[in-house]
Scaffold this active site. Structure first.
Site, PDB file in Angstrom:
ATOM      1  N   ASN A   1      32.799  37.928 102.908  1.00  0.00           N
ATOM      2  CA  ASN A   1      32.149  38.598 101.774  1.00  0.00           C
ATOM      3  C   ASN A   1      32.990  39.772 101.303  1.00  0.00           C
ATOM      4  OD1 ASN A   1      30.862  40.011 104.378  1.00  0.00           O
ATOM      5  ND2 ASN A   1      30.702  41.455 102.683  1.00  0.00           N
ATOM      6  N   CYS A   2      32.737  40.188 100.050  1.00  0.00           N
ATOM      7  CA  CYS A   2      33.287  41.441  99.541  1.00  0.00           C
ATOM      8  C   CYS A   2      32.108  42.368  99.272  1.00  0.00           C
ATOM      9  CB  CYS A   2      34.150  41.203  98.305  1.00  0.00           C
ATOM     10  SG  CYS A   2      33.257  40.537  96.895  1.00  0.00           S
ATOM     11  N   ALA A   3      32.201  43.260  98.296  1.00  0.00           N
ATOM     12  CA  ALA A   3      31.150  44.254  98.084  1.00  0.00           C
ATOM     13  C   ALA A   3      29.821  43.630  97.689  1.00  0.00           C
ATOM     14  CB  ALA A   3      31.580  45.258  97.019  1.00  0.00           C
ATOM     15  N   THR A   4      29.862  42.588  96.853  1.00  0.00           N
ATOM     16  CA  THR A   4      28.613  42.009  96.345  1.00  0.00           C
ATOM     17  C   THR A   4      28.598  40.484  96.388  1.00  0.00           C
ATOM     18  OG1 THR A   4      29.483  42.006  94.083  1.00  0.00           O
ATOM     19  CG2 THR A   4      28.224  43.939  94.771  1.00  0.00           C
ATOM     20  N   ARG A   5      29.683  39.861  96.840  1.00  0.00           N
ATOM     21  CA  ARG A   5      29.777  38.404  96.764  1.00  0.00           C
ATOM     22  C   ARG A   5      29.929  37.761  98.134  1.00  0.00           C
ATOM     23  NH1 ARG A   5      34.617  38.132  92.609  1.00  0.00           N
ATOM     24  NH2 ARG A   5      34.737  40.333  93.114  1.00  0.00           N
TER      25      ARG A   5
END
Length: 535
Positions: free
Chosen positions: A469-473
């Site tokens: 994952n990244c910040a929101t995905r």
């Protein structure tokens, strides 16, 4: 290859997320130690001043140890197994590399004097005086450690060498690799650092055009995930100033706040700290356009969706749900957004605004508006005036485009009601397939329910080959992309949308994505074990 680069870029957000709170603390500490703002209570030597001085030192923790945060943070997302152990291995290998460099530079003449840890190009990291390779060195060595972990962590050694297996074996290999890498760094980094110094001068003198190009690239590359590689060398690395624009801003915040000179004269490179200004003002106009163009019968539902998302974007700077909405539906609007964001930053900079402005209004207020209020009201009014003017531009431009090209933004969709599966439906499907269901699916936790829905939409646990994952995905790789359901199914489970690229999928979750990923991985692991057991 692109998928691997995107995954690496997304992983770099883990340590960056820690900056927001500490940035606010540093800004407030500066404000509350300024007698011109809070009065005589802040006079040097008072209890008030001293306690805020202590708080300020604590606020510097993240910024002073940024290299270690990257070394620790990257394995959390990039290790394919036993990520906790990968974190330990990465830290040990990185510190070994720095210790080797210290010994090499003390022993041989590479033209570097370590006697002054405060000198440019030298830094004390974890108590070791070494070359200041910034986050560049941290990322490279962490990458080596992660590769070694993923490749050799499960290597089976003879029983009599069992004590050296697992993390010990990875660290041994890291130790061997760190020595030549340390010699290489001692040899090549000083010339690279000289080149970086020249780059800093060039970037700082590139003026308004340079700022515009930078902001445009940072925005337009968001769909690819490569924008992390654009902004981090500026925000956190040495592209403009040593240590990055964010750290430089906080180091000189009190000086800037007390000066009456133009912010652009005080901080010429601060134009590269304006890439976030669109995050506050763009959602106002875009959100208004979404609501205004929605069908009358869907207006209330659209407002219920758009307003909370807009407020999150405006206050915290998390704009991806907005940006990906029109990226999916009308990519040309995303290009327009990137151009408008670049134009907004360029105009602000041309009019004298130069600062490291945070990603949302909370950060804007604490890091810029409040400390600069006494002597830089003109810059604040320019910031607000230009920003709100662009909100109006966004509104009318997006409203026109949505109506003119009949873009199916929220509230204008033609699709029917999303089909939702109940627990009973899913249990019956799993039973028919002979696969036992993970107990996590029984949880009432909203994030566990989201994870379960997304797994179903991605074709089930057996179809999932990788997740991070990244910040929101939530970034997921699947074995068969044909089994992945339509976007409406994911939206029914709480997603804002889905990015599709062959076997690689990005589910736009929001700020809860780290928690969703934990449940996601637990369900996948449980059900894959059950599936293997049934076979």
């Amino acid at each position: 290859m692109m998928q691997k680069i995107q995954r690496f870029g997304g992983a770099m957000i883990v340590p960056v997320l820690l900056l927001a709170f500490n940035g606010i603390i540093l800004a407030l500490s500066t404000v509350f130690q300024n007698p011109d703002i809070v009065g005589s209570i802040a006079t040097e030597g008072t209890f008030w001043s001293n306690i805020w001085g202590v708080i300020e030192e604590g606020g510097w923790t993240v910024f002073n140890n940024m290299e270690l945060l990257f070394v620790i943070g990257l394995p959390i997302s990039l290790a394919k197994k036993a990520s906790g152990r990968a974190v330990l291995e990465s830290f040990v290998i990185y510190m070994t590399w720095n210790t080797f460099m210290n010994a090499i530079l003390e022993t041989w003449n590479f033209g570097v004097d370590l006697s002054d840890p405060e000198a440019i190009g030298i830094k004390s990291i974890g108590g070791v005086t070494t070359l200041d390779t910034s986050i560049i060195g941290a990322i490279l060595i962490a990458g080596v450690a992660i590769y070694l972990h993923n490749r050799f962590y499960d290597t089976a050694l003879p029983e009599w060498l069992g004590v050296f297996s697992g993390s010990s074996f990875v660290v041994i290999l890291g130790f061997i690799a760190a020595l030549p890498l340390a010699f290489l760094a001692a040899w090549v980094w000083p010339p690279i650092q000289d080149g970086i110094a020249q780059l800093q001068g060039f970037m700082a003198s590139s003026g308004t055009i340079g700022v515009g190009i930078y902001v445009f690239l940072e925005r337009i590359l968001i769909p690819t995930g490569l924008h992390h590689f654009i902004y981090q060398p500026f925000d956190l690395g040495p592209a403009v100033v040593q240590g990055g624009t964010i750290s430089y801003w906080f180091e000189h915040l009190s000086e800037f706040a007390n000066s009456t000179e133009s912010l652009r004269e005080l901080f010429p490179g601060g134009g590269f700290g304006l890439q976030n200004v669109s995050k506050v003002f763009a959602p106002i106009g875009i959100g208004g356009a979404f609501i205004a163009t929605s069908k009358p019968e869907n207006r209330q539902k659209t407002m219920a969706l758009v307003i909370p998302t807009a407020l999150t974007a405006i206050l915290s700077g998390i704009t991806e749900p907005f940006e990906f909405t029109f990226l999916f539906l009308a990519p040309q609007l995303f290009a327009v957004h990137a151009l408008l964001a670049a134009s907004m930053s360029m105009i602000m900079y041309a009019l004298g605004v130069s600062a490291s402005i945070g990603g949302g209004f909370i950060a804007n207020f604490s890091q810029f508006i409040l400390p600069m209020w006494a002597n830089h009201k003109d810059a604040i009014f320019i910031f607000l005036g230009v920003g709100l003017a662009f909100s109006v531009v966004y509104y009318f431009l997006f409203r026109w485009a949505i109506v003119r090209f009949n873009i199916k933004t929220p509230g204008r969709e033609d699709s029917g009601e999303v089909k939702m599966y109940s627990k009973k439906d899913f249990k019956e499907k799993q039973a028919a397939g002979g696969v036992a269901m993970s107990s996590v699916r029984e949880s009432d936790n909203p994030n566990a329910q989201k994870a379960a829905q997304f797994i179903e939409g991605l074709g089930g646990a057996q179809n999932i080959t990788d997740v991070t994952n990244c910040a929101t995905r939530l970034r997921v790789s699947v074995a068969d992309e044909g089994q992945v359901l339509e976007d409406d199914f994911f939206k029914g489970g709480g997603a804002h949308g889905v990015v599709r690229n062959g076997k690689a999928f990005q589910v736009i979750v929001g700020l809860d994505v780290p928690k969703v990923r934990e449940f996601f991985e637990e369900i996948v692991e449980d059900e894959n074990k059950n599936y293997e057991g049934d076979e």
